[in-house]
Motif scaffolding. Structure first.
Motif, mmCIF file in Angstrom:
data_model
loop_
_atom_site.group_PDB
_atom_site.id
_atom_site.type_symbol
_atom_site.label_atom_id
_atom_site.label_comp_id
_atom_site.label_asym_id
_atom_site.label_seq_id
_atom_site.Cartn_x
_atom_site.Cartn_y
_atom_site.Cartn_z
ATOM 1 N N GLY A 47 0.768 -1.234 0.000
ATOM 2 C CA GLY A 47 0.000 0.000 0.000
ATOM 3 C C GLY A 47 0.797 1.280 0.000
ATOM 4 N N LEU A 48 0.115 2.334 -0.475
ATOM 5 C CA LEU A 48 0.540 3.716 -0.298
ATOM 6 C C LEU A 48 -0.656 4.492 0.245
ATOM 7 N N MET A 49 -0.440 5.250 1.305
ATOM 8 C CA MET A 49 -1.491 6.097 1.859
ATOM 9 C C MET A 49 -1.336 7.519 1.325
ATOM 10 N N PHE A 50 -2.440 8.093 0.864
ATOM 11 C CA PHE A 50 -2.459 9.446 0.306
ATOM 12 C C PHE A 50 -3.441 10.260 1.145
ATOM 13 N N ASP A 51 -2.908 11.229 1.853
ATOM 14 C CA ASP A 51 -3.707 12.109 2.698
ATOM 15 C C ASP A 51 -4.281 13.235 1.834
ATOM 16 N N VAL A 52 -5.575 13.139 1.539
ATOM 17 C CA VAL A 52 -6.241 14.180 0.749
ATOM 18 C C VAL A 52 -7.069 15.091 1.650
ATOM 19 N N ASN B 214 -0.641 -2.239 -4.889
ATOM 20 C CA ASN B 214 -2.012 -2.629 -5.216
ATOM 21 C C ASN B 214 -3.055 -2.145 -4.221
ATOM 22 N N LEU B 215 -2.670 -1.252 -3.292
ATOM 23 C CA LEU B 215 -3.604 -0.755 -2.288
ATOM 24 C C LEU B 215 -3.409 0.746 -2.113
ATOM 25 N N LEU B 216 -4.451 1.519 -2.406
ATOM 26 C CA LEU B 216 -4.438 2.962 -2.170
ATOM 27 C C LEU B 216 -5.275 3.252 -0.931
ATOM 28 N N HIS B 217 -4.618 3.727 0.102
ATOM 29 C CA HIS B 217 -5.279 4.116 1.358
ATOM 30 C C HIS B 217 -5.577 5.614 1.263
ATOM 31 N N LEU B 218 -6.863 5.955 1.180
ATOM 32 C CA LEU B 218 -7.270 7.360 1.081
ATOM 33 C C LEU B 218 -7.682 7.866 2.458
ATOM 34 N N HIS B 219 -6.942 8.832 2.970
ATOM 35 C CA HIS B 219 -7.252 9.474 4.249
ATOM 36 C C HIS B 219 -8.229 10.614 3.956
ATOM 37 N N VAL C 6 -2.438 -7.572 10.672
ATOM 38 C CA VAL C 6 -1.581 -6.396 10.829
ATOM 39 C C VAL C 6 -1.063 -5.936 9.474
ATOM 40 N N VAL C 7 -1.081 -4.606 9.275
ATOM 41 C CA VAL C 7 -0.363 -3.971 8.173
ATOM 42 C C VAL C 7 0.731 -3.113 8.798
ATOM 43 N N MET C 8 1.968 -3.359 8.409
ATOM 44 C CA MET C 8 3.108 -2.614 8.945
ATOM 45 C C MET C 8 3.314 -1.323 8.146
ATOM 46 N N SER C 9 3.280 -0.188 8.853
ATOM 47 C CA SER C 9 3.576 1.097 8.196
ATOM 48 C C SER C 9 4.310 2.002 9.187
ATOM 49 N N GLN D 296 2.895 -0.917 4.064
ATOM 50 C CA GLN D 296 2.638 0.255 3.229
ATOM 51 C C GLN D 296 3.429 1.451 3.733
ATOM 52 N N ALA D 297 3.517 2.448 2.863
ATOM 53 C CA ALA D 297 4.112 3.737 3.209
ATOM 54 C C ALA D 297 3.008 4.777 3.268
ATOM 55 N N ASN D 298 3.191 5.770 4.132
ATOM 56 C CA ASN D 298 2.160 6.781 4.356
ATOM 57 C C ASN D 298 2.661 8.165 3.988
ATOM 58 N N LEU D 299 1.838 8.893 3.245
ATOM 59 C CA LEU D 299 2.162 10.269 2.865
ATOM 60 C C LEU D 299 1.134 11.209 3.482
#
Length: 649
Positions: A181-186, A209-214, A451-454, A502-505
């Motif tokens: 995943g990648l997290m995108f803070d919108v 393959n995973l977009l985490h939308l904040h 668990v998802v590690m970020s 995943q990584a978080n932005l």
């Protein structure tokens, strides 16, 4: 003789410690060495890659043949578009042809090794074949194939005078983790639907393959909820401010609240479909009970605090006191009230619609950094604690989380939260996203939570990636070499329950989409390799070489990235006799650093850095630049001596 040559080549490959090998001229032939890429630079590193003799050349007329072409529509369209745009060659998709240029084959009998997303890629002198069990595997195989061709294939316009060759290889590849995943803070800053699509396009290049939308925070509510119009009429808008987020002067009452935006439900459906066509799931996050000022500004009756009727969506002014660490002291109450039944009715309405809009199995409900100081003096909370037998504020939040989870489950979804949800006791079925290091994820996995590690240590892409003099100031740094050390499955954890990484932005300091890209790349290369590739394949030197090749591709694709790996790490200290000493450490090998103290701009004819520098007595500025050979490659960095003296203190 040829058979002996091939046998020896295979032996040499087998002895190699990593699959991405530098191809020698003797292996590919003298006449081909000038046009074939010397480094096979696929990111993320495949499970197995064998280089064979020879190259494949794209013909003028390219035919792509696919079994079950309807299932492989996206892979065919992606590959066709990339070939035609950059090369100008024609692409056809005949139903049958004697010898197609590229064959995409779905296995009739599944290959257990490949699973749901694995693929095999075979490039031979006359044909390319990609096989997989599922359409997703074909799509990821196409991404690897594109990376075998010259970098110019990434161009958005026709490129002349390129020999469109790819090295002959056999690749067997499949992911380590299913959640990449990648997290995108919108929420902190709003990004348009088209920019979210571009974010998806960028991430699938590297098999995320995973977009985490904040979607919700103190600075904005970003999704239309029918029946709750104030969320987007009031909660989606703030006063526009430019500068250092968090230090802004509080807006006056008459400043226009026109900065922000939201996605309609039709926008969300479009984004979900766009992602699905690229084999990406979207995880929605509604962050509660903290980070909820946009909700409370819209519906103040959901707060514990009467003053909430005066609250507005945050525009970047200070609303938290972090001096004692987390959880912070709230200067305004940005929490939903766990003792207020209206909160659960509200969340039921919201989650009913969110669950219908997002087909992914999880909904993320936040749970992080909820301040408790307003709860501590609230009579409703005290009554709740007495009624439910709760002794501490973490237990109050745990009560809230368990009730929210039941709402999520009632919508046919699974509940996920940040690792703070563990603190007061959590339902056995709750999934945990571990961000405060690895330890909470290890604890949760060993307690049989998914668990998802970020972790911040390796995967927070909002952190500075070079010296503070070159970056928007954030409270921490994350260099590329540190991100590359990310291991989402630590030995002490129950690996069965680690479903992803995943990584978080976070975007407090990110005001535009070009800066989004700058912060994500190349550190997301490191994360992609951490969640896809076998850990034994990791090799920092080889990764850097492949990263530099990817820079050429991002340039041609017009994707911004950070060149921070060419900037030295700058550290300062005092010698025993109190002299200021400045150390410059390259992040990668093969670089030379030149400097000046006389206010002029250094080049490679200036003094070369070899050991710690002591500024001349009256010097006011240190300027440094990095070279690779005779070419400047790093940024010119100017460091006031007064600034360096402050760092030494």
């Amino acid at each position: 003789m040829n058979k002996l040559f091939l046998f020896l080549s295979c032996c040499i490959f087998t002895a190699n410690t990593y699959a991405q090998s530098i191809v020698s001229e003797t292996e590919i032939g003298e006449s081909e060495s000038a046009v074939s890429p010397k480094l096979i630079a696929i990111i993320p590193e495949p499970v197995s890659l064998m280089k064979k003799a020879g190259t494949f050349t794209l013909p003028e007329n390219v035919s792509i043949q696919a079994s079950k072409s309807a299932d492989l529509k996206q892979s065919i369209e992606f590959l066709s578009q990339r070939i035609t745009t950059a090369t100008g060659k024609s692409v056809s998709t005949p139903v049958s042809v004697t010898h197609p240029t590229i064959k995409l084959i779905l296995n009739t009998h599944e290959d257990a090794q490949l699973g749901l997303e694995g693929y095999k890629l075979n490039v031979n002198p006359t044909q390319i074949v990609i096989t997989a069990n599922k359409p997703a595997g074909i799509f990821w195989g196409v991404q690897s194939l594109i990376q075998l061709f010259p970098a110019e294939i990434e161009s958005k316009e026709l490129v002349a005078n390129v020999k469109w060759k790819a090295p002959c290889v056999d690749v067997i590849d499949y992911p380590k983790l299913g959640w990449r995943g990648l997290m995108f803070d919108v929420a902190r800053h709003f990004f348009t639907k088209q920019e979210v699509k571009q974010f998806i396009d960028d991430m699938v290049r590297y098999k995320f393959n995973l977009l985490h939308l904040h979607l919700a925070d103190d600075e904005g509510w970003r999704i239309e909820i029918k029946g709750l119009p104030k969320l987007t009429e009031l909660g989606a808008w703030s006063v526009k401010k430019v500068g250092t987020f968090g230090d802004f002067i509080p807006p006056t009452a008459d400043e226009p609240r026109t900065y922000g935006g939201f996605y309609t439900q039709e926008d969300i459906k479009e984004l979900v479909q766009y992602a699905k066509e690229r084999f990406v799931n979207i995880l929605p996050e509604i962050d509660v009970p903290g980070h909820s000022l946009a909700i409370i500004a819209s519906y103040p009756e959901l707060s514990c605090t009467p003053d909430a009727v005066n609250y507005k969506v945050r525009s970047g002014e200070k609303i938290m006191d972090w001096s004692r660490g987390a959880p912070p002291l709230a200067l305004v109450d940005n929490t939903l009230c766990p003792a207020n039944e209206k909160v659960y009715v509200f969340l039921d309405s919201v989650l009913t619609q969110v669950a219908k809009l997002f087909p992914f199995e999880y909904i993320h409900m936040g749970g992080d950094e909820a301040p408790h100081n307003f709860w501590e003096k609230n009579e409703q909370i005290k009554a709740l604690m007495q009624r439910e037998g709760l002794k501490t504020m973490p237990q109050v939040q745990a009560y809230f989380e368990k009730r929210v989870e039941q709402i999520v489950i009632s919508k046919g979804k699974k509940f996920m939260g940040w690792d703070e949800i563990l603190e007061g006791g959590v339902s056995p079925t709750a999934a945990v996203m571990s961000w405060r290091g690895m330890k909470y994820g290890i604890q949760a996995a060993n307690d049989k939570h998914n668990v998802v590690m970020s972790p911040t240590d390796f995967a927070y892409l909002d952190y500075m990636q070079a010296d503070v003099i070159t970056e928007p100031k954030v409270y921490a740094s994350l260099r590329l070499n540190k991100a590359y050390q990310f291991n989402p499955i630590p030995a002490s954890a129950n690996a069965k329950y680690i479903i992803g990484g995943q990584a978080n932005l976070w975007t407090e300091q990110i005001f535009n989409f070009r800066q989004v890209q700058y912060m994500v790349w190349p550190r997301a290369f490191a994360i992609s390799e951490s969640v896809w590739s076998p850990i034994e394949k990791k090799n920092w030197t080889n990764f850097v070489e492949r990263t530099e090749e990817q820079f050429k591709r991002l340039d041609l694709a017009e994707v911004k990235y950070s060149p921070a790996i060419y900037d030295p790490i700058i550290s300062v200290k005092r010698s025993p006799d109190k002299q200021l000493m400045i150390e410059l450490t390259p992040e990668i090998d093969g670089l030379e650093i030149y400097y000046s103290f006389d206010n002029s701009t250094p080049d490679r004819f200036y003094p070369k850095y070899t050991s710690a520098l002591v500024p001349p007595k009256d010097a006011s500025m240190l300027r440094i630049i990095t070279y690779k050979g005779k070419q400047p490659i790093g940024r010119l960095i100017s460091l006031p001596i007064t600034d360096l003296q402050k760092r030494a203190r």
